[in-house]
Design an enzyme around this catalytic site. Structure first.
Site, PDB file in Angstrom:
ATOM      1  N   GLU A 138      21.047  -9.463  92.956  1.00  0.00           N
ATOM      2  CA  GLU A 138      20.528  -8.929  94.219  1.00  0.00           C
ATOM      3  C   GLU A 138      20.174  -7.438  94.056  1.00  0.00           C
ATOM      4  O   GLU A 138      20.916  -6.678  93.434  1.00  0.00           O
ATOM      5  CB  GLU A 138      21.633  -9.083  95.265  1.00  0.00           C
ATOM      6  CG  GLU A 138      21.269  -8.668  96.663  1.00  0.00           C
ATOM      7  CD  GLU A 138      22.394  -8.992  97.668  1.00  0.00           C
ATOM      8  OE1 GLU A 138      23.511  -9.375  97.225  1.00  0.00           O
ATOM      9  OE2 GLU A 138      22.151  -8.870  98.879  1.00  0.00           O
TER      10      GLU A 138
ATOM     11  N   LYS B 124      16.124 -12.083 102.381  1.00  0.00           N
ATOM     12  CA  LYS B 124      17.477 -12.535 102.717  1.00  0.00           C
ATOM     13  C   LYS B 124      17.570 -12.838 104.205  1.00  0.00           C
ATOM     14  O   LYS B 124      17.186 -11.999 105.043  1.00  0.00           O
ATOM     15  CB  LYS B 124      18.476 -11.449 102.330  1.00  0.00           C
ATOM     16  CG  LYS B 124      19.937 -11.854 102.348  1.00  0.00           C
ATOM     17  CD  LYS B 124      20.772 -10.689 101.797  1.00  0.00           C
ATOM     18  CE  LYS B 124      22.258 -10.999 101.719  1.00  0.00           C
ATOM     19  NZ  LYS B 124      23.005  -9.838 101.151  1.00  0.00           N
TER      20      LYS B 124
ATOM     21  N   CYS C  37      22.408 -14.252  97.883  1.00  0.00           N
ATOM     22  CA  CYS C  37      23.820 -13.969  98.212  1.00  0.00           C
ATOM     23  C   CYS C  37      24.309 -14.605  99.525  1.00  0.00           C
ATOM     24  O   CYS C  37      24.540 -15.795  99.588  1.00  0.00           O
ATOM     25  CB  CYS C  37      24.045 -12.462  98.179  1.00  0.00           C
ATOM     26  SG  CYS C  37      25.771 -11.998  97.865  1.00  0.00           S
TER      27      CYS C  37
END
Lengths: 531, 531
Positions: A42, A109, A145
């Site tokens: 990330e 994200k 994530c």
């Protein structure tokens, strides 16, 4: 399809260095390992977490230049890499899937953590919807994530046709974290019937340590590959369509070993990334500084560590002997500088204004601050980072002197209770006896007045530490902690000490986070509090 | 309908005290002012911002008991009061409309600020939809703080039939904030054609200061009432249906005066709410400590302030004279303690390890730390909070000694640039000349080596301060700042100094936030940064 797992150690803000690491690693994945795709962590280009650097106006230009450099300098391998994406009105925690000079897909994200050590809603707008891309005959679901910590995003990717999930991560270590990651990922595999390739970063960034431990699971949630913890590396796994063969699993580290590895990793990266050649620390003959010295030597090598014993009239012969013994067995530079002359001079300067007032903790604090002055002078003159040796139990109840033993740039044991300090010291002595036994068997003392013992001021650590843990990590009230079997009056006293020490913690150096809640980013209590 | 504006000063965490203040104030509104409704600030029962105290398991019980106490002990007046509302799975930033033992309505804050100094998404779930209640023949739209900073919530309240908007607030001060509040509220009035009653809290909470300045605007957005800034009080306005008569407007404070009021309010509340009887500070003969002394005296009274001059071989006669002169004109206790003996002894203890190494900043830092030891000893022995005297310019570039002049519990001028320090000092001297003129006209110096001047190490403050402001408050890049007309090399050097001083700022005491971005909650730069 052969997929590379790039478990790299990025440096927050060092965008061109990070980009070069990504380029080099991708080329190795292509040339040495024959990978078709390589997955990075990330926000690999900016480093993670970049915090308010994200707001700086120069950031967008630098990140966009970095992305261009990847597009222009890499062929023959696809790269899935995280970076902050700027629009004119928002920033996204994004990752791009690049191949032969083109961005084939871009995932933003969706789930932004804003709890514990995370502040992502301060910076990012959430992405929307699944990102699925066909590459090499396989439909890849792209996620980042926290997206996999909620059930929906992977189900959406599945619904959009994904046959394999790629996850790039900046998942910080704490005790037991790898186990909870693997449990969670297995659940996501089973809910989607998809395999997952999970790549985590490694290394220290201020108080956070990332432990790597990248994994691959098959569609049934069986663990097929685990990369080593706390080690940089490029690893690969060959998939037959979406079938995942079994590969060797790096061992899950035992708890104490994993904490020790976190401490050395966090300390090494703090020192190196901040450009220090060496460290200095005060050695007292007690367990905390003895363990800190071990961590420093294991992190940096003995030639980069300088230990200083600073005795006073209250320092026992045992302390002096044991400190010297340990520095000999570890082979570090050792100096002895008495604080007596400075302590006496300071008292004489204050004698007139202190006339008629009895001795109290003031005189103890002066001793600790005389040591602080000497250590900081060595740090300044020799360019050595001062390591602070205090532990979490002290930091919790304020049993430490601000600008004295709390002085320093980094506190390796800041998140280790006294109980854990002993556990870690025994673990380290199990590898080779470097800490004299007496250091671990004598009763804890600050040696700031005659016959002083920690238990004069604090409950014994076997009582104190579980009370602190219940309060700090579980937010338990006095009643709830008393129900665990502790004396209600003691619990009340301990919690009051924790509250009153907030002002000290606010001025403490950062240290390595190893627990579920450290005194740092995930502890935001007010100083002024009538609670 | 007569509405009370309860501009109170709450104490974070002191729930029963806050509840008693709410009860007493509501009774006064009813009995003395004949109010039908009284409006309190945001989260008045817990104090604002309660930060991680919200997670503590005891909090829910205490808040619910407080709410019960209001319900059981108050009749004949309606109360609109903020508190944290707990469900089994979430916390809401809520406010209740109570009357005669019943909760008639409950609003949950819809818009949760999570930028600058605010972290509300860490704690709260957002509420949904408008809350409108009929009371006394008027339909009241209930809102909380940030709800009115976005256009939608007030439009929703209007659509749900509101005839008047009540807003309870915890809106922290910074330069020019009252003006931007009033502009914004006028816009909301015009967009809804509704009057607004806006109640803000007053007082200091760690680095934040709340400035009160509660207002009432009519449906056209005309300001009809303004309560005084930085003053606790209960005020009232009588509405004829939704018509708002003109009342007296407390003056808008000129900028310098408002900053000075913020400094005294923040300092007073930090000292008092943390239970200190008195403060001590080091007086150097320079402008920063001279102004800090004024702030302390104006905040606490001369009898609670203790000034200490700590000369060395480098201290000029002018510094000694001016320091003494100022303490005489302010009437505070004054001591002179030379650091020479401690400085010399420290150097002799270090002589052997420093053999062959030239003098450098180390020796300057030792002097500053000798002063830190003495001040902390006085603080410890006499129970006085040590005030730190440094300014924002120093804090930005690291022109300050950790554990030396940075030592202390609270730093009143932490968010004031050197330029602003002079401006404030001239303002204060305009009320009565208490700072000797020479202190404000002499060239700034740290007096840590012969003939030292700040400009030996830093650009002149008229260059430095605007560069810092552009970087800190606007996130400008080097190029953007250079375009404002500054030398690119100087800008680059300044920004590099700011980056390198992050580790010092992390260990600095809190201070009063007066600018759009202070070094505190709204500055979250990483220490480790390769940017």
């Amino acid at each position: 399809m052969k997929i590379g797992l790039a478990q790299i150690n990025t440096h927050v803000g060092a965008i061109s260095t990070n980009t070069q690491v990504v380029l080099d690693t991708a080329r190795r994945a292509r040339d040495d390992l024959g990978c078709d795709v390589v997955v990075f962590p990330e926000l690999a280009l900016s480093g993670y977490p970049p915090e308010d650097l994200l707001f700086h106006r120069g950031m967008r230009l630098r990140v966009e230049a970095a992305l261009d450099s990847l597009l222009n300098n890499l062929e023959g391998i696809a790269v899935y890499v995280g970076y902050p994406e700027y629009s004119d009105t928002a920033i996204y925690n994004a990752a791009a899937f690049l191949y032969n000079g083109e961005i084939l897909a871009r995932h933003r994200k969706i789930v932004l953590p804003n709890y514990a050590v995370f502040d992502e809603k301060r910076y990012f707008q959430p992405g929307e919807g699944a990102t699925v891309i066909e590459f090499g005959g396989l439909r890849l679901g792209l996620t980042i994530c926290e997206d996999v910590w909620e059930p929906e995003p992977v189900l959406a990717a599945k619904a959009a046709g994904a046959e394999l999930l790629l996850v790039c991560n900046g998942s910080p270590y704490h005790l037991g974290k790898q186990q909870s990651r693997e449990r969670l990922l297995a659940e996501r595999c089973r809910s989607t019937n998809l395999p997952i390739v999970y790549v985590n970063m490694v290394g220290g960034q201020d108080e956070l340590v990332f432990d790597g431990g990248s994994v691959v699971l098959d569609a049934k949630g069986e663990l097929r590959y685990r990369a080593p913890a706390f080690a940089e590396g490029l690893f690969a796994i060959e998939l037959d369509a979406a079938e995942v063969p079994q590969q060797e699993l790096a061992p899950l580290l035992p708890l104490t070993e994993s904490i020790y590895a976190a401490l050395t990793t966090g300390t090494r990266d703090y020192v190196n990334k901040n450009g220090f050649q060496s460290v200095v620390l005060g050695l007292s003959g007690g367990a905390d500084s003895a363990l800190t010295l071990c961590v420093a030597v294991d992190a940096l090598g003995a030639d980069r560590v300088h230990a200083v014993m600073m005795p006073s009239r209250y320092t026992s012969a045992m302390s002096l002997e044991d400190a010297e013994l340990q520095t000999q067995s570890l082979g570090v530079r050792y100096d002895v500088l008495s604080i007596e002359p400075i302590f006496e001079t300071t008292q004489s300067v204050l004698a007139e204004v202190f006339t008629g007032l009895p001795a109290d903790a003031t005189e103890e604090n002066i001793q600790a601050r005389c040591r602080g002055i000497l250590l900081m002078a060595l740090s300044n003159k020799l360019g050595r980072l001062l390591l602070t040796t205090g532990n979490k139990s002290e930091m919790a109840v304020g049993y430490a002197t601000l600008y004295g033993d709390m002085a320093g740039g980094f506190a390796p044991l800041k998140d280790c209770t006294k109980t854990l300090v002993y556990q870690l010291a025994h673990y380290r002595n199990g590898l080779a006896t470097v800490i004299p036994q007496r250091v671990l068997t004598r009763e804890p003392t600050a040696e700031l007045r005659p016959d002083q013992k920690d238990v004069d001021s604090l409950p014994p650590y076997e009582v104190l530490d579980p009370i602190l843990e219940a309060f700090i990590e579980k937010d338990y009230s006095v009643d709830q902690i008393a129900e665990l079997g502790f004396d209600r009056a003691i619990v009340g006293r301990v919690l009051e000490m924790v509250k009153r020490a907030e002002y000290k913690r606010r001025q403490a150096p950062p240290g390595v986070r190893v627990s579920g809640r450290a005194f740092g980013r995930d502890w935001r209590y007010p100083i002024t509090s009538g609670y």
